[in-house]
Scaffold this active site. Structure first.
Site, PDB file in Angstrom:
ATOM      1  N   HIS A   1       0.553   1.511  -2.171  1.00 36.32           N
ATOM      2  CA  HIS A   1       1.573   0.670  -2.885  1.00 36.32           C
ATOM      3  C   HIS A   1       2.808   1.783  -3.119  1.00 36.32           C
ATOM      4  O   HIS A   1       2.568   2.751  -3.624  1.00 36.32           O
ATOM      5  CB  HIS A   1       1.401  -0.025  -4.381  1.00 36.32           C
ATOM      6  CG  HIS A   1      -0.101  -0.793  -3.972  1.00 36.32           C
ATOM      7  ND1 HIS A   1      -1.311  -0.279  -3.679  1.00 36.32           N
ATOM      8  CD2 HIS A   1      -0.223  -1.951  -4.036  1.00 36.32           C
ATOM      9  CE1 HIS A   1      -2.175  -1.214  -3.465  1.00 36.32           C
ATOM     10  NE2 HIS A   1      -1.452  -2.360  -3.829  1.00 36.32           N
TER      11      HIS A   1
ATOM     12  N   LYS B   1      -4.365  -2.603   3.593  1.00 34.02           N
ATOM     13  CA  LYS B   1      -3.377  -3.453   2.650  1.00 34.02           C
ATOM     14  C   LYS B   1      -2.191  -2.332   2.545  1.00 34.02           C
ATOM     15  O   LYS B   1      -2.343  -1.094   1.995  1.00 34.02           O
ATOM     16  CB  LYS B   1      -3.995  -3.903   1.525  1.00 34.02           C
ATOM     17  CG  LYS B   1      -3.019  -4.511   0.668  1.00 34.02           C
ATOM     18  CD  LYS B   1      -3.651  -4.710  -0.784  1.00 34.02           C
ATOM     19  CE  LYS B   1      -2.608  -5.206  -1.918  1.00 34.02           C
ATOM     20  NZ  LYS B   1      -3.181  -5.130  -3.083  1.00 34.02           N
TER      21      LYS B   1
ATOM     22  N   GLU C   1       0.507   4.281  -8.617  1.00 33.59           N
ATOM     23  CA  GLU C   1       0.739   3.356  -7.586  1.00 33.59           C
ATOM     24  C   GLU C   1       0.785   2.138  -8.125  1.00 33.59           C
ATOM     25  O   GLU C   1       0.557   0.856  -7.802  1.00 33.59           O
ATOM     26  CB  GLU C   1      -0.486   3.166  -6.305  1.00 33.59           C
ATOM     27  CG  GLU C   1      -0.454   4.434  -5.609  1.00 33.59           C
ATOM     28  CD  GLU C   1      -1.114   4.115  -3.969  1.00 33.59           C
ATOM     29  OE1 GLU C   1      -1.200   2.776  -3.741  1.00 33.59           O
ATOM     30  OE2 GLU C   1      -1.206   5.210  -3.311  1.00 33.59           O
TER      31      GLU C   1
END
Length: 266
Positions: A153, A180, A91
């Protein structure tokens, strides 16, 4: 609307975002030098959260060394939130050999010792041969009063809006204190997709603060528009950036102030 309060700082989607900067260094000396720059910069502009990027630290596998440096950093930061992050290579993190101590084992150590106010764990972490699953780490964190940011991510693309929302909701369902996601835009429409997903979370799934960002130059607007669309904090840079598109922290604060004054207060 759920708020998360740490050291008198309020993380809340739909409010002016807090500002986070990454602390990066391979050695204790490099870390202390960068930390000094961050502290000096914080005297001139707002810095609320400092992210210790463990994947850059050469002594990450030496838990006693890691404990000592985190205690030192935490003492010097005083009223700022300390976030501990090991970004995995898959990531976008540094390429580190985790054969001796896995990411999960190191995170477990940091959580159990309460060496940071917040710890980042990845949604799609692989738990083969690891001591604890994400759910177990979250349970331990609640016992130790450490807050968990669960993250994802994608450095190649921007998923569809429904997929972004689905991942963020899953993080909430797993018990994360903050959800997130960071994605890479290939065009302006991708930026709009990320912002639409963020707004949907604010309106329909506001069980936890949410942090979203679209990376690179095409996504820079997402780093300053959090108050409007619902991202609870944003990343700036003091010196070296930890992700593409980060804005120098003083310029970032100027932009956040302008966004608040002209687009929110009117």
């Amino acid at each position: 609307m759920r708020e998360l309060v740490i050291k008198d700082k309020v993380l809340c989607s739909g409010r002016k975002p807090l500002v986070c900067v990454s602390l990066i260094g391979h050695t204790n000396e490099q870390l202390m030098e960068h930390l000094d720059r961050i502290i000096q910069e914080s005297e001139r502009t707002s810095i609320d959260i400092v992210e210790f990027r463990g994947d850059f630290y050469d002594n990450l596998q030496k838990l006693e060394e890691l404990e000592n440096i985190l205690l030192k950093v935490r003492e010097l930061l005083s009223n700022k939130i300390l976030l501990f992050t090991i970004r995995s290579p898959r990531e976008g993190g540094e390429k580190v050999d985790y054969c001796s101590k896995s990411i999960e084992e190191i995170n477990e150590f940091v959580i159990d010792k309460a060496l940071a106010d917040m710890v980042d764990i990845e949604l799609f972490a692989t738990n083969d041969n690891c001591s604890k699953s994400d759910v177990d780490l979250i349970a331990l964190a609640k016992e130790r009063n450490v807050k968990i940011i669960m993250s994802n991510h994608d450095f190649e693309k921007t998923p569809h809006k429904e997929e972004i929302v689905s991942r963020l909701v899953k993080m909430q369902q797993l018990g994360a204190d903050v959800a997130k996601i960071a994605v890479m835009p290939n065009d302006e429409e991708d930026l709009i997709t990320l912002l639409q997903a963020t707004l949907e979370m604010l309106r329909n799934h506001n069980n936890t603060p949410v942090v979203t960002m679209s990376m690179g130059a095409k996504g820079a607007l997402s780093r300053v528009a959090g108050e409007i669309f619902g991202s609870a904090f944003t990343f700036g840079a003091v010196g070296e950036v930890s992700a593409p598109g980060q804005i120098p922290v003083d310029k970032l604060n100027d932009m956040l102030d302008s966004m608040h004054y002209y687009c929110v207060e009117g």
